[in-house]
Design an enzyme around this catalytic site. Structure first.
Site: not given
Length: 304
Positions: A46, A267, A270
């Site tokens: 991610s 968040d 990340h």
């Protein structure tokens, strides 16, 4: 810059990036005017995914607001408020933002000649079968680094008609390997796996990443960036700009901080675009990479 020989004169220039905590630099010289790379090819999770996870699973929160609000002003599948490290590197090289490999109808093999991203949010280095054997479940995706290598080989078959053509394409490509492997540890810890068991997996994760790197080198890659761990810093390295805490992604109705650029965490999982930009500048102009990307470009131009 020196090159070393691997496997019968296969050249490889691997930049090991030890992303440590440095003082913030005001060096804005992040444009590699030489345009020494014609393409960026990315593997990872991610921290690098530019949209693959959404095209594989509609469960991804990264395709919902407020993700993407800072730069794109809409969600793009990136798990941040804006651009990622790969985006800043592409911009510095004068290349378009790197498209995801999966699911975009308007992306063809012709587009991939300037870049392709195989990274998937939640991806692990180890195959799912190995994780399951150790009692570890990946709740996000069954994509591993091996899966991404398979996609990479499939992509090459559409781009080049011969081995020599593929080698030439890869020779002029910058390969980003990650970050990958973090989720092999994140998921076990998330579900309460004992630390000793997680530690026992480290050699297997490292060997798996190394094997895939060697395969990409054998196919013709010469310049590979292999990231280390992320740094910390900024106004708040613990408090997230959005979301309800660690391991809780940001959702449409969650409160968002007024200025994400003062946070390192977007968040709780990340980094923010500001954090990614800070890291990217250290890779492009130094000191987070030896040689840094601009210096590497200068070397390549001088040897052409």
């Amino acid at each position: 810059m020196e090159r070393f020989h691997l496997n019968n004169a296969t050249f490889a220039c691997i930049i090991f990036l030890f992303l440590l905590l440095f003082s913030s630099s005001n060096n804005n010289n992040n444009i590699c005017e030489a345009k020494c790379f014609k393409s960026i090819i990315s593997f990872g999770d991610s921290l690098t995914d530019t949209g693959n996870i959404f095209n594989l699973s509609e469960k991804s929160e990264c395709w919902l607001k407020p993700y993407g609000e800072t730069f794109f002003h809409q969600p793009t599948g990136r798990c941040s408020d804006g651009r990622l490290i790969i985006d800043f590197i592409a911009e510095s090289l004068g290349l378009p933002l790197v498209p995801p490999y999966i699911g975009r109808e308007n992306v063809t093999s012709i587009n991939f000649r300037q870049g392709v991203n195989f990274a998937v949010a939640g991806a692990t280095a180890l195959n799912q079968s190995i994780l399951e054997e150790n009692g570890i479940h990946n709740p996000q995706t069954n994509v591993s680094l091996g899966t991404q290598l398979t996609w990479f080989r499939e992509m090459l078959s559409t781009l080049c008609q011969s081995t020599s053509e593929c080698k030439d394409f890869l020779k002029n490509s910058l390969i980003l390997f990650g970050e990958i492997g973090g989720n092999d540890y994140n998921f076990p810890f998330l579900f309460g796996t004992p630390t000793q068991m997680v530690q026992s997996m480290v050699p297997l994760v490292i060997n798996t990443i190394g094997q895939v790197i060697n395969e990409v080198i054998e196919l013709g890659a010469e310049t590979i960036i292999v990231p280390g761990n992320l740094p910390i810093g900024f106004k708040s390295a613990i408090v997230a700009c959005c979301g309800k805490g660690p391991n809780q992604p940001c959702r449409p109705n969650d409160h968002v901080c007024d200025d994400p650029s003062t946070f390192v965490s977007w968040d709780g999982l990340h980094p923010t675009e500001a954090a990614y930009k800070w890291i990217a500048q250290g890779l492009i102009s130094g000191p987070f990479a030896i040689p840094h990307i601009n210096g590497l470009c200068n070397f390549r131009v001088s040897t052409i």
